[in-house]
Design a protein around this motif. Structure first.
Motif, PDB file in Angstrom:
ATOM      1  N   ALA A   1      -2.369  -1.505   1.682  1.00 11.98           N
ATOM      2  CA  ALA A   1      -2.026  -0.925   0.385  1.00 11.98           C
ATOM      3  C   ALA A   1      -2.630   0.470   0.254  1.00 11.98           C
ATOM      4  O   ALA A   1      -1.968   1.415  -0.193  1.00 11.98           O
ATOM      5  CB  ALA A   1      -2.510  -1.821  -0.738  1.00 11.98           C
TER       6      ALA A   1
ATOM      7  N   ARG B   1      -5.767   3.300  -8.691  1.00 12.93           N
ATOM      8  CA  ARG B   1      -5.808   2.176  -7.749  1.00 12.93           C
ATOM      9  C   ARG B   1      -6.885   2.396  -6.686  1.00 12.93           C
ATOM     10  O   ARG B   1      -7.512   1.459  -6.204  1.00 12.93           O
ATOM     11  CB  ARG B   1      -4.447   2.015  -7.064  1.00 12.93           C
TER      12      ARG B   1
ATOM     13  N   ILE C   1      -1.796   7.142 -11.315  1.00 16.30           N
ATOM     14  CA  ILE C   1      -1.890   5.695 -11.091  1.00 16.30           C
ATOM     15  C   ILE C   1      -2.428   5.401  -9.688  1.00 16.30           C
ATOM     16  O   ILE C   1      -3.240   4.484  -9.492  1.00 16.30           O
ATOM     17  CB  ILE C   1      -0.525   5.009 -11.286  1.00 16.30           C
ATOM     18  N   THR C   2      -1.994   6.202  -8.718  1.00 17.72           N
ATOM     19  CA  THR C   2      -2.480   6.025  -7.345  1.00 17.72           C
ATOM     20  C   THR C   2      -3.987   6.241  -7.272  1.00 17.72           C
ATOM     21  O   THR C   2      -4.727   5.444  -6.662  1.00 17.72           O
ATOM     22  CB  THR C   2      -1.767   6.999  -6.390  1.00 17.72           C
TER      23      THR C   2
ATOM     24  N   TYR D   1      -0.645   3.949  -0.364  1.00 18.62           N
ATOM     25  CA  TYR D   1      -0.938   4.805  -1.517  1.00 18.62           C
ATOM     26  C   TYR D   1      -1.230   6.233  -1.071  1.00 18.62           C
ATOM     27  O   TYR D   1      -0.783   7.199  -1.696  1.00 18.62           O
ATOM     28  CB  TYR D   1      -2.143   4.259  -2.289  1.00 18.62           C
TER      29      TYR D   1
ATOM     30  N   PHE E   1       4.732   4.141  -2.706  1.00 23.47           N
ATOM     31  CA  PHE E   1       4.033   3.613  -3.881  1.00 23.47           C
ATOM     32  C   PHE E   1       4.517   2.193  -4.192  1.00 23.47           C
ATOM     33  O   PHE E   1       3.703   1.288  -4.436  1.00 23.47           O
ATOM     34  CB  PHE E   1       4.272   4.529  -5.082  1.00 23.47           C
ATOM     35  N   ASP E   2       5.829   1.993  -4.177  1.00 23.56           N
ATOM     36  CA  ASP E   2       6.392   0.668  -4.468  1.00 23.56           C
ATOM     37  C   ASP E   2       5.932  -0.371  -3.444  1.00 23.56           C
ATOM     38  O   ASP E   2       5.635  -1.518  -3.800  1.00 23.56           O
ATOM     39  CB  ASP E   2       7.922   0.732  -4.500  1.00 23.56           C
TER      40      ASP E   2
ATOM     41  N   TYR F   1       2.564   9.170 -11.175  1.00 19.13           N
ATOM     42  CA  TYR F   1       2.341   8.363  -9.970  1.00 19.13           C
ATOM     43  C   TYR F   1       1.052   8.753  -9.251  1.00 19.13           C
ATOM     44  O   TYR F   1       0.341   7.890  -8.721  1.00 19.13           O
ATOM     45  CB  TYR F   1       3.540   8.482  -9.028  1.00 19.13           C
TER      46      TYR F   1
ATOM     47  N   GLU G   1       2.243  -1.308  -4.077  1.00 27.46           N
ATOM     48  CA  GLU G   1       2.050  -2.186  -5.231  1.00 27.46           C
ATOM     49  C   GLU G   1       2.222  -3.656  -4.851  1.00 27.46           C
ATOM     50  O   GLU G   1       1.678  -4.541  -5.520  1.00 27.46           O
ATOM     51  CB  GLU G   1       3.039  -1.826  -6.342  1.00 27.46           C
ATOM     52  N   LYS G   2       2.969  -3.905  -3.772  1.00 28.21           N
ATOM     53  CA  LYS G   2       3.203  -5.288  -3.328  1.00 28.21           C
ATOM     54  C   LYS G   2       2.261  -5.699  -2.193  1.00 28.21           C
ATOM     55  O   LYS G   2       2.251  -6.863  -1.796  1.00 28.21           O
ATOM     56  CB  LYS G   2       4.655  -5.436  -2.858  1.00 28.21           C
TER      57      LYS G   2
END
Length: 262
Positions: free
Chosen positions: A108, A152, A148-149, A112, A97-98, A145, A101-102
């Motif tokens: 990405a 996204r 949020i995933t 995810y 996940f981290d 998480y 995010e970048k």
């Protein structure tokens, strides 16, 4: 001719007073005696009741003690190890996940997905942890998480579902989760629901990061709904309480828009 009182003579009035005092004293003694007799009777009945019910009382005390021991044992040998295992499992999908995010684009999205569903080597993803460790702090965080995933990935239905299962009084995560639900509703054009969750997010915890951000989103959403008084209230709250924040420094133009739109 002079008259003299005889030695030992007491006036009638004094004698009456003495008699009243003696009677009162006797009555007091009698009342005290009755009280102690009553206490003795209660004590005797209590003793008899305890003797009669000693076995059920003993069984009840043993039962309470057993429940306490079971609770302590559960915490020691089940709950605490479960918390540790869940926290260890959560570290794996969080790393993806981290990274996601970048990152951007397909990379990405792949990251995810790995965080959401876990790895091919049997490692748990957020969905597995939320399901298998639901009663733990890590299981609760897995809901956040996962939500949020999905947000996204534009899977708004699942985003709302998992974020709604997340519960936290954390100063940042609590409001952020509610605000993310607002974002999901906004993206599927359920504007009233979006406004409701932005307002919940703004009032969940007061801080200079999430509060002005969600007050601003609530104000903008209220403008879309034509609720200009409500928008004005939200923008005014930012100006009065969060004027030094980045959002607060530019709030005047939004305030004026709400005023003139009325």
């Amino acid at each position: 001719m002079a008259t003299y009182k005889k030695r030992g003579y007491k006036p009638k009035k004094e004698k009456v007073v003495e008699e009243v005092i003696e009677e009162t004293f006797d009555e007091s003694q009698s009342d005290v005696a009755k009280t102690f007799d009553g206490l003795d009777e209660v004590a005797n009945k209590s003793e008899q009741w305890i003797e009669k019910n000693s076995k059920p009382l003993f069984i009840g005390l043993v039962g309470v003690a057993a429940l306490i021991l079971v609770y302590l044992a559960y915490n020691k040998f089940v709950s605490e190890p479960n918390e540790v295992n869940a926290a260890n499992e959560l570290a794996y999908p969080r790393s993806f996940f981290d990274q996601a995010e970048k990152a951007a684009g397909e990379k990405a999205d792949s990251l995810y997905t790995l965080g959401l569903k876990g790895g091919a080597d049997g490692k748990y993803g957020f969905l597995d942890i939320a399901k298998s460790f639901g009663g733990t702090k890590a299981g609760n965080l897995a809901n956040y998480y996962a939500g949020i995933t999905y947000l996204r990935q534009k899977d708004y239905k699942n985003a709302i579902s998992y974020l709604s299962d997340f519960d936290s009084d954390d100063e940042l995560l609590g409001p952020t989760a509610l605000g993310a639900i607002g974002d999901a509703f906004a993206d599927i054009n359920q504007t009233k629901e979006a406004l409701e969750y932005y307002e919940k997010a703004a009032t969940k915890k007061s801080n200079e990061f999430t509060t002005p951000m969600f007050l601003f989103k609530a104000g903008q959403t209220a403008m879309k709904l034509g609720e200009y008084d409500k928008a004005l209230n939200h923008f005014t709250a930012i100006k009065e309480k969060y004027a030094t924040t980045q959002i607060g420094r530019d709030i005047d133009k939004y305030l004026n828009s709400a005023k003139y739109a009325k």
